[in-house]
Scaffold this motif. Structure first.
Motif, PDB file in Angstrom:
ATOM      1  N   SER A  75      -9.796 -19.542   2.435  1.00  0.00           N
ATOM      2  CA  SER A  75     -10.308 -21.171   1.710  1.00  0.00           C
ATOM      3  C   SER A  75     -12.168 -20.296   1.650  1.00  0.00           C
ATOM      4  CB  SER A  75     -10.431 -22.393   2.153  1.00  0.00           C
ATOM      5  OG  SER A  75     -11.770 -22.787   1.527  1.00  0.00           O
ATOM      6  N   THR A  78     -14.132 -25.116   0.630  1.00  0.00           N
ATOM      7  CA  THR A  78     -12.989 -26.689   1.185  1.00  0.00           C
ATOM      8  C   THR A  78     -13.282 -26.175   2.961  1.00  0.00           C
ATOM      9  OG1 THR A  78     -11.393 -26.275  -0.244  1.00  0.00           O
ATOM     10  CG2 THR A  78     -11.320 -27.718   1.489  1.00  0.00           C
ATOM     11  N   PRO A 292     -12.327 -25.336 -10.170  1.00  0.00           N
ATOM     12  CA  PRO A 292     -12.133 -25.536  -8.748  1.00  0.00           C
ATOM     13  C   PRO A 292     -13.104 -24.896  -8.193  1.00  0.00           C
ATOM     14  CG  PRO A 292      -9.820 -25.519  -9.334  1.00  0.00           C
ATOM     15  CD  PRO A 292     -10.832 -25.897 -10.232  1.00  0.00           C
TER      16      PRO A 292
HETATM   17  N1   CP Z   1     -11.343 -25.634  -4.879  1.00  0.00           N
HETATM   18  C1   CP Z   1     -11.338 -24.440  -3.502  1.00  0.00           C
HETATM   19  O1   CP Z   1     -10.097 -25.342  -2.936  1.00  0.00           O
HETATM   20  O2   CP Z   1     -11.870 -23.439  -3.343  1.00  0.00           O
HETATM   21  P1   CP Z   1     -11.978 -22.902  -1.898  1.00  0.00           P
HETATM   22  O3   CP Z   1      -9.897 -22.146  -2.104  1.00  0.00           O
HETATM   23  O4   CP Z   1     -12.451 -21.819  -1.866  1.00  0.00           O
HETATM   24  O5   CP Z   1     -11.513 -23.621  -0.562  1.00  0.00           O
END
Ligand code: CP
Length: 342
Positions: A75, A78, A292
């Motif tokens: 990630s 997040t 996202p």
């Molecule tokens: N939107 C989102 O969850 O991005 P990441 O995987 O980078 O946390």
């Protein structure tokens, strides 16, 4: 709460884990459907208040409280925004990643959670590749658990930050959320709906505020039965038709890591579902473009659209910090409240 008071829950010995797995901790956020409209409104209000608060007073709110970030999947947005959010409120954070911890040696989620609890963690932020993992962790540790994305299931804080972004552009000045707040707004979610926890959490959240959600994608990535997800949700396979109806377009990445052998013709996919400058200009010239992340430029969106004037993608990222400050605060203040567990 007196921000300078010694946190009531810091203690030398971890308390025993209470037995019953129900009800879930009042500070947990496991699903977008956990929240009442009043709670959603409160989180949005607190996000704004915390965002504009002087950092030197804000960091007393959770001074020296302990928040663990437990990440079994990669990630960027997040993890970083949760960490900045908790630190912005003064909490101490620790990151446990599956690639650099005893998880690699085979430790279970339960034992990792109990270990974090014994080390003084007062809340756990969990990203996991298995759907439902946050419910298990919550039941085993009885700590507030914040779901930072579980498999193909849910990503509630992403839906909240998406909501904050949509409200800022389409309902500026709204003070309280109701069943009518997004009446007349159509949000299209486009692409790999099947594997998307972001789509699922938004489908659970946006219609409750009156929005219409249009799902758009090929059958391999969007089964017909997705309309059964709830009221306010419909399928429109034709991308141009979906765009023409939308005030917000949420583009999704094809989740290659979850396709499990499914073969997709990417050129055909791009021909039908890529958001290009031409499609946007002709079909949805005033819509906001959301994603996202992570973005795969040149697949679901062109670079020109991602960087263009209708894109609010980086606003979504920024909103993640404010929303996550509000939910981390909620988690720890609920644990302090009379009746708060652990
Ligand atoms: N939107 C989102 O969850 O991005 P990441 O995987 O980078 O946390």
């Amino acid at each position: 709460m007196n921000p300078t008071a010694t946190p009531a829950r810091r203690q030398l010995h971890p308390p025993p884990v209470p037995a019953s797995p129900f009800p879930y901790h009042p500070g947990s956020l496991l699903s977008a459907s956990d929240l009442t409209l009043e709670e959603i409104g409160h989180i949005l209000t607190r996000a704004t208040a915390l965002e504009i608060q002087d950092p030197l007073t804000r960091d007393r709110i959770l001074a020296k409280r302990r928040v663990a970030l437990l990440f079994y999947e990669s990630s960027t947005r997040t993890r970083t925004s949760f960490e900045l959010a908790a630190k912005g409120l003064g909490a101490d954070t620790t990151l446990i990643s599956s690639l650099s911890s005893s998880i690699e040696k085979g430790e279970t989620l339960k034992d990792t959670g109990l270990t974090l609890r014994a080390l003084g963690a007062e809340a756990i932020i969990l990203r996991h590749n298995s759907s439902g993992a946050p419910w298990l962790l919550e039941a085993e540790t009885r700590l507030p658990v914040l779901n930072a994305g579980d498999g193909m299931h849910e990503h509630p804080t992403q839906a909240l930050l998406d909501l904050r972004t949509i409200l800022a552009h389409l309902r500026p000045g709204v003070k309280a959320v109701t069943e009518e707040t997004l009446a007349g707004v159509t949000v299209s979610i486009v692409g790999d709906i099947l594997h998307s926890r972001v789509a699922r959490s938004n489908m659970l959240l946006l219609p409750r505020l009156g929005a219409s959600v249009l799902l758009c994608g090929p059958r391999e990535l969007l089964p017909d039965l997705a309309v059964l997800a709830g009221p306010g949700i419909a399928i429109e396979r034709n991308f141009e038709a979906a765009l023409r109806q939308s005030q917000a377009v949420m583009m999704l990445r094809i989740q290659a890591e979850r396709l499990a052998g499914l073969q997709l013709d990417l050129e055909e996919y791009k021909a039908n579902y890529q958001l290009t400058g031409q499609r946007l200009a002709t079909q949805a010239p005033t819509s906001i473009v959301m994603h996202p992340g992570p973005i795969i430029r040149g697949l679901e969106v062109t670079a020109g659209v991602a960087d263009g004037p209708q894109s609010v993608i980086l606003e979504q990222v920024k909103n993640g910090v404010a929303i996550r400050m509000a939910v981390v605060e909620r988690a720890l203040l609920a644990a302090d409240a009379p009746g708060g567990r652990a």
